[in-house]
Design an enzyme around this catalytic site. Structure first.
Site, PDB file in Angstrom:
ATOM      1  CB  SER A  48      -0.910  -0.069   1.342  1.00 45.76           C
ATOM      2  OG  SER A  48      -0.011   0.420   2.204  1.00 45.76           O
ATOM      3  CG  ASP A  81      -3.963  -2.836  -1.285  1.00 46.54           C
ATOM      4  OD1 ASP A  81      -4.933  -2.879  -1.994  1.00 46.54           O
ATOM      5  OD2 ASP A  81      -4.171  -2.749  -0.240  1.00 46.54           O
ATOM      6  CG  HIS A 179     -10.945  -1.749   3.172  1.00 46.75           C
ATOM      7  ND1 HIS A 179     -11.124  -0.890   2.251  1.00 46.75           N
ATOM      8  CD2 HIS A 179      -9.867  -2.302   2.669  1.00 46.75           C
ATOM      9  CE1 HIS A 179     -10.774  -0.987   1.118  1.00 46.75           C
ATOM     10  NE2 HIS A 179      -9.973  -2.214   1.363  1.00 46.75           N
ATOM     11  N   GLY A 180     -11.014  -3.198   7.224  1.00 48.20           N
ATOM     12  CA  GLY A 180     -10.856  -2.884   8.799  1.00 48.20           C
ATOM     13  C   GLY A 180     -11.598  -4.263   9.591  1.00 48.20           C
ATOM     14  CG  HIS A 210     -10.148  -4.316  -2.158  1.00 52.12           C
ATOM     15  ND1 HIS A 210      -9.257  -3.616  -1.904  1.00 52.12           N
ATOM     16  CD2 HIS A 210     -10.175  -4.533  -3.438  1.00 52.12           C
ATOM     17  CE1 HIS A 210      -8.491  -3.331  -3.030  1.00 52.12           C
ATOM     18  NE2 HIS A 210      -9.053  -3.743  -4.138  1.00 52.12           N
ATOM     19  N   GLY A 211     -11.523  -5.854   1.539  1.00 53.40           N
ATOM     20  CA  GLY A 211     -12.168  -5.920   2.763  1.00 53.40           C
ATOM     21  C   GLY A 211     -12.545  -7.433   3.108  1.00 53.40           C
ATOM     22  CB  SER A 213      -9.895  -9.275   7.326  1.00 52.07           C
ATOM     23  OG  SER A 213      -8.562  -9.174   6.884  1.00 52.07           O
ATOM     24  CG  ASN A 254      -7.285  -7.142  -1.821  1.00 54.09           C
ATOM     25  OD1 ASN A 254      -6.928  -7.940  -2.758  1.00 54.09           O
ATOM     26  ND2 ASN A 254      -7.356  -5.989  -2.226  1.00 54.09           N
ATOM     27  NE  ARG A 260      -3.084  -3.399   8.980  1.00 56.53           N
ATOM     28  CZ  ARG A 260      -3.050  -2.361   8.434  1.00 56.53           C
ATOM     29  NH1 ARG A 260      -3.668  -1.328   9.563  1.00 56.53           N
ATOM     30  NH2 ARG A 260      -2.671  -1.724   7.340  1.00 56.53           N
TER      31      ARG A 260
HETATM   32  O1  G3H Z   1      -6.973  -1.499   2.488  1.00 56.89           O
HETATM   33  C1  G3H Z   1      -5.978  -0.938   2.854  1.00 56.89           C
HETATM   34  C2  G3H Z   1      -5.057  -2.135   3.470  1.00 56.89           C
HETATM   35  O2  G3H Z   1      -5.661  -2.794   4.315  1.00 56.89           O
HETATM   36  C3  G3H Z   1      -3.883  -1.421   3.753  1.00 56.89           C
HETATM   37  O3  G3H Z   1      -3.862  -0.495   4.778  1.00 56.89           O
HETATM   38  O4  G3H Z   1      -3.031   1.635   4.034  1.00 56.89           O
HETATM   39  O5  G3H Z   1      -2.964   0.875   6.214  1.00 56.89           O
HETATM   40  O6  G3H Z   1      -1.526   0.028   4.562  1.00 56.89           O
HETATM   41  P1  G3H Z   1      -2.723   0.452   5.000  1.00 56.89           P
HETATM   42  P1  13P Z   2      -9.219  -6.230   5.147  1.00 50.10           P
HETATM   43  O1  13P Z   2      -9.388  -4.660   6.033  1.00 50.10           O
HETATM   44  O2  13P Z   2     -10.687  -6.853   5.434  1.00 50.10           O
HETATM   45  O3  13P Z   2      -8.099  -7.051   5.400  1.00 50.10           O
HETATM   46  O4  13P Z   2      -9.163  -5.642   3.535  1.00 50.10           O
HETATM   47  C1  13P Z   2      -7.818  -5.573   3.077  1.00 50.10           C
HETATM   48  C2  13P Z   2      -7.744  -5.053   1.755  1.00 50.10           C
HETATM   49  O5  13P Z   2      -8.855  -4.745   1.118  1.00 50.10           O
HETATM   50  C3  13P Z   2      -6.733  -4.420   1.193  1.00 50.10           C
HETATM   51  O6  13P Z   2      -6.740  -3.847   0.036  1.00 50.10           O
HETATM   52 ZN    ZN Z   3      -8.800  -2.643  -0.099  1.00 47.27          ZN
END
Ligand code: G3H
Ligand code: 13P
Ligand code: ZN
Length: 321
Positions: A48, A81, A179-180, A210-211, A213, A254, A260
């Site tokens: 990223s 990313d 995300h998150g 994306h997102g 997790s 992703n 984390r």
């Molecule tokens: O979607 C974002 C990813 O989880 C990357 O996170 O921008 O804090 O490195 P970051």
């Molecule tokens: P998570 O926050 O669900 O892990 O998604 C990560 C992501 O989309 C990175 O681009």
């Molecule tokens: Zn993402």
């Protein structure tokens, strides 16, 4: 072996999904490679903008190049990313990245098309592929905060027009994720009907989720039992949904937040249990082992486990090696 993302997508499309894992340092990278080899899976390393700034982008590149030598068996792609236009152009010119994401999804349709098209033209002139985003995910994406309530799903007809106008190689879709660590408060999940409709509208374009997790509740509970204060009860994506989504054309999934959480759990428990410790290497070793186990488990859910030899053979043939 670093290979073009496009080649990995050709191998995976409609069969399994590639885990796209973010890295920021050596420990994460080593855990990722060890887990990928243990599960015999091809994968995508994501960097990223925040990761590029954390230490120095040249350090990440050196770590990845060294890992490629240490793990000659590995087959993977390197991806930017959530790039903005400037970073995307820089990564295309660097000659290191297999693909870039241009995330202009916060712009209105026409603006997103124009920005994405400029990046696609540049990337294609260098043989690099581009992931674009349409629709907005809930949660926080770097600088762009999107209220979960306002997150809107990707419109299939718009997606078709967007791909036609931009020539983007893959599409990050809003299909119910965010995300998150705080995604779904209740029983929400992926919008499979929407994934199907998008696949029908753009049947040859790999989709990206994306997102993704899963925010394991036992992980959150362990973190909190060791002094953390994470909100409990907020769920992530059910990993049992990864493979059904892959069968509908979702090729790249992703996962960052879950890694984390592994890091936080390992470090909180380690220092709780060994309060006199101040060497960071013993805990770093535990983290690498735990992260490798985590990657291995995700690759099984994604269906990428066991696909390494097939992906390598496909890549070698496609590259004329
Ligand atoms: O979607 C974002 C990813 O989880 C990357 O996170 O921008 O804090 O490195 P970051
Ligand atoms: P998570 O926050 O669900 O892990 O998604 C990560 C992501 O989309 C990175 O681009
Ligand atoms: Zn993402």
């Amino acid at each position: 072996m670093i290979v073009p993302t496009k080649i990995l997508f050709e191998h995976a499309y409609g069969d399994y999904a590639l885990g796209a894992y973010n890295i920021n340092n050596a420990e994460q990278t080593l855990g990722l490679f060890r887990g990928a080899i243990a599960s015999q899976a091809p994968f995508i390393i994501q960097i990223s903008k925040g990761a590029r700034k954390y230490t120095d982008k040249r350090i990440l590149e050196a770590i990845i190049r060294a890992s490629e030598e240490i793990f000659p068996e590995a087959v993977f792609a390197v991806h930017l990313d959530h790039g903005d236009e400037e970073t995307a152009h820089e990564c295309i010119d660097s000659g290191f990245y297999s693909s870039v994401m241009i995330d202009a999804s916060h712009e209105p349709f026409e603006g997103n098309v124009a920005t994405t098209k400029r990046v696609v033209d540049h990337a294609h002139s260098k043989g690099i592929s581009v992931e674009a985003e349409m629709g907005q995910l809930g949660g926080v994406e770097e600088d762009v905060a999107v209220d979960e309530k306002n997150a809107h799903l990707t419109d299939p007809a718009e997606a078709k027009e967007f791909i036609r106008l931009t020539g983007a190689d893959s599409l990050a879709c809003a299909i119910g994720t965010s995300h998150g660590a705080y995604k779904f408060s209740g029983g929400q999940g992926l919008h499979f009907d929407r994934i199907k409709a998008i696949k029908e509208a753009i049947p040859t374009t790999p989709l990206v989720m994306h997102g993704s997790s899963s925010v394991p509740q036992d992980e959150v509970a362990r973190i909190n039992a060791a002094g953390g204060k994470l909100k409990e009860g907020a769920k992530g994506v059910d990993p049992n949904q990864y493979l059904p989504a892959a069968k509908l054309g979702v090729c790249k999934i992703n996962i960052d937040t879950d890694g984390r959480l592994v890091w936080t759990r390992v470090h909180r428990e380690f220092f709780r249990d060994t309060p006199a410790e101040f060497d960071f290497r013993p805990v770093g070793k535990v983290f690498m082992a735990e992260y490798a186990k985590f990657i291995e488990s995700r690759n099984v859910y994604l269906g990428s486990a066991g696909k390494l030899d097939g992906a390598r053979a496909h890549a070698k043939k496609a590259l004329g090696l």
